[in-house]
Design a protein around this motif. Structure first.
Motif, PDB file in Angstrom:
ATOM      1  N   LEU A  92       0.827  -1.205   0.000  1.00 25.61           N
ATOM      2  CA  LEU A  92       0.000   0.000   0.000  1.00 25.61           C
ATOM      3  C   LEU A  92       0.866   1.262   0.000  1.00 25.61           C
ATOM      4  CD1 LEU A  92      -2.767  -0.984   2.602  1.00 25.61           C
ATOM      5  CD2 LEU A  92      -3.001  -0.897   0.120  1.00 25.61           C
ATOM      6  N   TYR A  93       1.908   1.242   0.832  1.00 28.22           N
ATOM      7  CA  TYR A  93       2.774   2.421   0.984  1.00 28.22           C
ATOM      8  C   TYR A  93       3.490   2.744  -0.325  1.00 28.22           C
ATOM      9  CZ  TYR A  93       5.426   5.788   3.729  1.00 28.22           C
ATOM     10  OH  TYR A  93       5.951   6.955   4.239  1.00 28.22           O
ATOM     11  N   GLN A  94       3.822   1.686  -1.057  1.00 23.50           N
ATOM     12  CA  GLN A  94       4.546   1.843  -2.314  1.00 23.50           C
ATOM     13  C   GLN A  94       3.795   2.726  -3.314  1.00 23.50           C
ATOM     14  OE1 GLN A  94       4.726  -1.805  -4.523  1.00 23.50           O
ATOM     15  NE2 GLN A  94       6.190  -1.044  -6.023  1.00 23.50           N
ATOM     16  N   VAL A  95       2.469   2.625  -3.305  1.00 23.41           N
ATOM     17  CA  VAL A  95       1.680   3.340  -4.320  1.00 23.41           C
ATOM     18  C   VAL A  95       0.652   4.293  -3.702  1.00 23.41           C
ATOM     19  CG1 VAL A  95       1.924   1.572  -6.100  1.00 23.41           C
ATOM     20  CG2 VAL A  95       0.062   1.387  -4.441  1.00 23.41           C
ATOM     21  N   ARG A  96       0.832   4.661  -2.447  1.00 27.93           N
ATOM     22  CA  ARG A  96      -0.213   5.471  -1.813  1.00 27.93           C
ATOM     23  C   ARG A  96      -0.348   6.849  -2.452  1.00 27.93           C
ATOM     24  NH1 ARG A  96       1.195   7.633   4.214  1.00 27.93           N
ATOM     25  NH2 ARG A  96       3.072   8.826   3.761  1.00 27.93           N
ATOM     26  N   GLY A  97       0.745   7.406  -2.957  1.00 24.47           N
ATOM     27  CA  GLY A  97       0.653   8.693  -3.644  1.00 24.47           C
ATOM     28  C   GLY A  97      -0.163   8.580  -4.920  1.00 24.47           C
ATOM     29  N   GLU A  98       0.075   7.507  -5.662  1.00 27.05           N
ATOM     30  CA  GLU A  98      -0.626   7.295  -6.932  1.00 27.05           C
ATOM     31  C   GLU A  98      -2.115   6.982  -6.717  1.00 27.05           C
ATOM     32  OE1 GLU A  98       3.633   6.949  -7.588  1.00 27.05           O
ATOM     33  OE2 GLU A  98       2.309   5.969  -6.145  1.00 27.05           O
ATOM     34  N   ILE A  99      -2.419   6.112  -5.746  1.00 30.29           N
ATOM     35  CA  ILE A  99      -3.836   5.788  -5.535  1.00 30.29           C
ATOM     36  C   ILE A  99      -4.576   6.968  -4.905  1.00 30.29           C
ATOM     37  CG2 ILE A  99      -3.464   3.305  -5.427  1.00 30.29           C
ATOM     38  CD1 ILE A  99      -3.698   3.399  -2.431  1.00 30.29           C
ATOM     39  N   SER A 100      -3.841   7.817  -4.213  1.00 25.83           N
ATOM     40  CA  SER A 100      -4.448   9.036  -3.691  1.00 25.83           C
ATOM     41  C   SER A 100      -4.856   9.955  -4.842  1.00 25.83           C
ATOM     42  CB  SER A 100      -3.458   9.762  -2.771  1.00 25.83           C
ATOM     43  OG  SER A 100      -4.006  10.979  -2.310  1.00 25.83           O
ATOM     44  N   MET A 101      -4.005  10.044  -5.863  1.00 27.53           N
ATOM     45  CA  MET A 101      -4.334  10.852  -7.040  1.00 27.53           C
ATOM     46  C   MET A 101      -5.553  10.299  -7.759  1.00 27.53           C
ATOM     47  SD  MET A 101      -2.685  13.588  -7.786  1.00 27.53           S
ATOM     48  CE  MET A 101      -3.175  13.585  -9.498  1.00 27.53           C
ATOM     49  N   ILE A 102      -5.594   8.984  -7.929  1.00 24.98           N
ATOM     50  CA  ILE A 102      -6.744   8.346  -8.574  1.00 24.98           C
ATOM     51  C   ILE A 102      -8.014   8.627  -7.782  1.00 24.98           C
ATOM     52  CG2 ILE A 102      -7.776   6.122  -9.204  1.00 24.98           C
ATOM     53  CD1 ILE A 102      -4.873   5.113  -9.682  1.00 24.98           C
ATOM     54  N   ALA A 103      -7.905   8.534  -6.454  1.00 27.29           N
ATOM     55  CA  ALA A 103      -9.053   8.807  -5.580  1.00 27.29           C
ATOM     56  C   ALA A 103      -9.521  10.252  -5.729  1.00 27.29           C
ATOM     57  CB  ALA A 103      -8.689   8.518  -4.127  1.00 27.29           C
ATOM     58  N   CYS A 104      -8.585  11.182  -5.839  1.00 34.14           N
ATOM     59  CA  CYS A 104      -8.943  12.594  -6.002  1.00 34.14           C
ATOM     60  C   CYS A 104      -9.695  12.821  -7.311  1.00 34.14           C
ATOM     61  CB  CYS A 104      -7.686  13.464  -5.974  1.00 34.14           C
ATOM     62  SG  CYS A 104      -6.924  13.636  -4.342  1.00 34.14           S
ATOM     63  N   ILE A 105      -9.218  12.203  -8.392  1.00 36.72           N
ATOM     64  CA  ILE A 105      -9.871  12.357  -9.701  1.00 36.72           C
ATOM     65  C   ILE A 105     -11.297  11.833  -9.652  1.00 36.72           C
ATOM     66  CG2 ILE A 105      -9.835  11.578 -12.101  1.00 36.72           C
ATOM     67  CD1 ILE A 105      -6.722  11.528 -11.832  1.00 36.72           C
ATOM     68  N   LEU A 106     -11.480  10.653  -9.046  1.00 38.77           N
ATOM     69  CA  LEU A 106     -12.814  10.064  -8.957  1.00 38.77           C
ATOM     70  C   LEU A 106     -13.707  10.832  -7.982  1.00 38.77           C
ATOM     71  CD1 LEU A 106     -11.873   6.271  -9.016  1.00 38.77           C
ATOM     72  CD2 LEU A 106     -12.823   7.650 -10.878  1.00 38.77           C
ATOM     73  N   THR A 107     -13.109  11.438  -6.964  1.00 33.88           N
ATOM     74  CA  THR A 107     -13.879  12.267  -6.020  1.00 33.88           C
ATOM     75  C   THR A 107     -14.443  13.494  -6.720  1.00 33.88           C
ATOM     76  OG1 THR A 107     -12.599  11.535  -4.100  1.00 33.88           O
ATOM     77  CG2 THR A 107     -13.759  13.623  -3.893  1.00 33.88           C
ATOM     78  N   LEU A 108     -13.653  14.083  -7.609  1.00 32.82           N
ATOM     79  CA  LEU A 108     -14.142  15.237  -8.374  1.00 32.82           C
ATOM     80  C   LEU A 108     -15.333  14.850  -9.246  1.00 32.82           C
ATOM     81  CD1 LEU A 108     -10.758  16.915  -9.411  1.00 32.82           C
ATOM     82  CD2 LEU A 108     -12.400  17.717  -7.698  1.00 32.82           C
ATOM     83  N   THR A 109     -15.301  13.614  -9.775  1.00 38.67           N
ATOM     84  CA  THR A 109     -16.446  13.115 -10.540  1.00 38.67           C
ATOM     85  C   THR A 109     -17.681  13.038  -9.659  1.00 38.67           C
ATOM     86  OG1 THR A 109     -15.018  11.776 -11.972  1.00 38.67           O
ATOM     87  CG2 THR A 109     -17.343  11.147 -11.847  1.00 38.67           C
ATOM     88  N   HIS A 110     -17.521  12.459  -8.482  1.00 38.14           N
ATOM     89  CA  HIS A 110     -18.627  12.350  -7.516  1.00 38.14           C
ATOM     90  C   HIS A 110     -19.172  13.729  -7.162  1.00 38.14           C
ATOM     91  CE1 HIS A 110     -20.841  11.334  -3.872  1.00 38.14           C
ATOM     92  NE2 HIS A 110     -20.064  12.155  -3.185  1.00 38.14           N
TER      93      HIS A 110
END
Length: 236
Positions: A92-110
């Motif tokens: 999880l730690y390895q990609v937390r920055g990247e999945i955080s970005m993905i989450a932000c993009i999808l949050t903007l959609t919501h």
């Protein structure tokens, strides 16, 4: 429970494609953006009235309602709270920055899907809004104000140009942001507690568990620093 389904999907994504996400983050950002646009158009085109209900419930609603992006944020939260020695934590730690970005993009959609209905009311007819949606809309504005700096400074090109101390200060905005996610969900669900008690319990256990783990880790880190400081003074 959309969140439970989303957590399973998010874990499968990180465990199965973590290396690819780390190596080709922009590809996954574009895919997240394309997914967000597709989910938005799905609702605007009224496809939920044409396609089977099960498809909307299981494949569209978790993204529309923000459950999947919340699940990704939960993984980011726990990546910083669990013991780094564990395999899943390292993953999880390895990609937390990247999945955080993905989450932000999808949050903007919501936010776009629900904001086009609630934001005009908030700014022009707040007195006509139901209390839970008024509170949820206000919390959403606060969350966006916190999320956007976090999102922008998560880009590697931006991060590399920033002073490390400044970057870390901005990243601490994540803690109130996580707290606001919980409050936002509770504002929507509590008035429907009899129907949503399972979701309320799940969110409460997850966020309370995170708070306990994060505080415990912070105390342990402080204790280790204090011991190291004493040893340094002793041998200096």
């Amino acid at each position: 429970m959309y969140l439970l389904l989303s957590l399973i999907l998010a874990l499968l994504l990180v465990v199965g494609l973590g290396d690819q996400i780390k190596e080709y983050p922009v590809v996954f950002y574009i895919l997240a953006l394309a997914l967000g646009v597709g989910i938005t158009l799905y609702g605007q085109a009224g496809l939920q009235e044409i396609l089977p209900r099960w498809f909307t419930i299981h494949f569209i609603a978790p993204f529309q309602r923000g459950a999947f992006s919340t699940a990704l944020f939960i993984l980011v939260m726990y990546a910083g709270a669990l013991d780094i020695k564990r395999w899943i934590t390292r993953r999880l730690y390895q990609v937390r920055g990247e999945i955080s970005m993905i989450a932000c993009i999808l949050t903007l959609t919501h936010n776009f899907i629900y904001g086009k209905k609630h934001f005009p009311k908030l700014f022009f007819h707040a007195d006509q809004m139901e209390t839970q949606y008024l509170i949820a809309a206000i919390l959403t504005i606060l969350m966006l104000l916190l999320m956007l700096p976090l999102m922008i400074t998560s880009f590697q090109t931006v991060r590399k140009r920033m002073v490390t101390r400044t970057w870390k200060k901005i990243q601490r905005l994540a803690y109130p942001f996580f707290g606001l996610i919980y409050l936002h969900v509770m504002a929507v669900f509590l008035p429907k507690a009899q129907e949503k008690w399972g979701d309320i319990l799940l969110y409460t256990v997850i966020f309370a568990g995170y708070a306990i783990l994060r505080i415990r880790k912070a105390c342990r880190t402080k204790k280790e620093r204090d011991v190291l400081k004493k040893q340094t003074i002793q041998y200096s």
